[in-house]
Scaffold this motif. Structure first.
Motif, PDB file in Angstrom:
ATOM      1  N   GLY A 152       0.840  -1.183   0.000  1.00 16.39           N
ATOM      2  CA  GLY A 152       0.000   0.000   0.000  1.00 16.39           C
ATOM      3  C   GLY A 152       0.881   1.241   0.000  1.00 16.39           C
ATOM      4  N   LYS A 174      -5.232  -1.490   1.474  1.00 10.68           N
ATOM      5  CA  LYS A 174      -5.254  -1.620   2.935  1.00 10.68           C
ATOM      6  C   LYS A 174      -6.582  -2.225   3.395  1.00 10.68           C
ATOM      7  N   THR A 177      -7.109  -6.057   3.022  1.00  8.34           N
ATOM      8  CA  THR A 177      -6.132  -6.949   3.652  1.00  8.34           C
ATOM      9  C   THR A 177      -6.780  -7.922   4.631  1.00  8.34           C
ATOM     10  N   ASN A 192      -0.681 -10.048   4.344  1.00  7.00           N
ATOM     11  CA  ASN A 192      -0.339  -8.823   5.072  1.00  7.00           C
ATOM     12  C   ASN A 192       0.011  -7.728   4.070  1.00  7.00           C
ATOM     13  N   THR A 193      -0.014  -6.490   4.536  1.00  2.33           N
ATOM     14  CA  THR A 193       0.261  -5.340   3.672  1.00  2.33           C
ATOM     15  C   THR A 193       1.253  -4.393   4.340  1.00  2.33           C
ATOM     16  N   LEU A 195       2.719  -0.513   4.309  1.00  2.00           N
ATOM     17  CA  LEU A 195       2.429   0.863   3.896  1.00  2.00           C
ATOM     18  C   LEU A 195       3.724   1.664   3.944  1.00  2.00           C
ATOM     19  N   GLU A 250      -2.560  -8.019   8.716  1.00  6.15           N
ATOM     20  CA  GLU A 250      -2.058  -6.747   9.248  1.00  6.15           C
ATOM     21  C   GLU A 250      -1.608  -5.792   8.145  1.00  6.15           C
ATOM     22  N   THR A 251      -1.789  -4.507   8.398  1.00  4.27           N
ATOM     23  CA  THR A 251      -1.157  -3.462   7.583  1.00  4.27           C
ATOM     24  C   THR A 251      -0.159  -2.749   8.485  1.00  4.27           C
ATOM     25  N   ARG A 253       2.864   0.176   8.833  1.00  3.63           N
ATOM     26  CA  ARG A 253       3.536   1.349   8.267  1.00  3.63           C
ATOM     27  C   ARG A 253       5.050   1.189   8.380  1.00  3.63           C
TER      28      ARG A 253
END
Length: 263
Positions: A152, A174, A177, A192-193, A195, A250-251, A253
């Motif tokens: 993302g 996002k 996900t 999972n993603t 960011l 999960e996303t 950062r």
């Protein structure tokens, strides 16, 4: 999931930037890696350097994606790992004004659809096709059949002025996900993603020479460390998401604690 020579992986957008670094990290652990990318010349060069397989793929084209997976699986077997890094944007405000005439210029719907098609639909297309193949695998002793990492952007949460299409596309990645993770849970496939924040990829790296003051300003905007993120740091997080069997839906950062200002 243990990453070694028994594992086949596909990395979209694998010819450069985040994708290349992830492919290199997977290869360092012995995985058999296929690179999906539109750039044939760079893709073949990268594949030769990494000891990977290049598949010329446009993630916006169904037949192209199908052919890419067929080629990768013929060479390496069914992949257990998919990392989606292919993406991009077309900037522009929702409406703008011509600086000379003051005329109102709307953002083109075609451009909006193109950005969503490349980022969101392209990611979903590859995810669906890879998951369908993973579901046919025998599970590992831990019950896993595969792991998928999507890309993302912090723009999903703090899109800046002129990023309406890109922010929407990344917010959709996002948003899907947790649903992908739940949909695929019965098959033993995790999703999972990541960011990313401001990353030192070829897209921004050119600023070092073209506009060093802009590049330095971007670096100073990051609370800590005061620099752009590296592709290798992205790859390290992607490997963690693949290897840690309890990390799912999960996303995360990866941004040095930055929170993007409006512009």
């Amino acid at each position: 999931m243990k990453i070694d020579s028994s594992v086949a992986a596909v990395v979209t957008g694998g010819a450069s930037g985040l994708g290349r670094a992830t492919a290199a990290a997977l290869r360092d652990l012995g995985a058999r890696v296929a690179l999906f990318d539109k750039n044939k010349e760079l893709g073949e060069q990268t594949a030769a350097e990494l000891g990977a397989l290049f598949c010329e793929v446009d993630v916006m084209d169904e037949a192209s994606v199908d052919a890419g997976f067929a080629k990768a699986r013929a060479a390496h077997g069914q992949e257990r790992v998919l990392v989606n890094c292919a993406g991009g944007g077309r900037g522009g405000k929702t409406i703008a004004r011509d600086k000379q005439t003051g005329e109102i210029v709307p953002y083109k719907t075609d451009d909006f659809q193109w950005v969503l098609g490349l980022n969101t639909v392209g990611t979903f297309r590859c995810t669906v096709k890879s998951a369908a193949g993973m579901a046919a695998l025998e599970p590992t002793p831990e019950g896993e059949r595969g792991a998928i990492v999507n890309t993302g952007s912090v723009a999903a949460e703090e899109g800046q002025i002129g990023q309406v299409a890109y922010a929407a596309a990344k917010a959709a990645i996002k948003g899907m996900t947790i649903v992908l993770a739940r949909d695929l849970s019965s098959e033993g496939i995790r999703v999972n993603t990541i960011l990313p924040g401001i990353m030192d990829t070829p897209l921004l790296g050119g600023l070092k020479t073209r506009a060093p003051q802009v590049y330095e300003g971007l670096a100073r905007s990051v609370p800590f460390p005061r620099r752009l993120g590296t592709a290798e740091e992205y790859a390290d997080l992607a490997l963690t998401m693949i290897r840690n069997g309890y990390l799912n839906g999960e996303t995360v950062r990866l941004d040095g604690a930055i929170r993007m200002a409006p512009r």
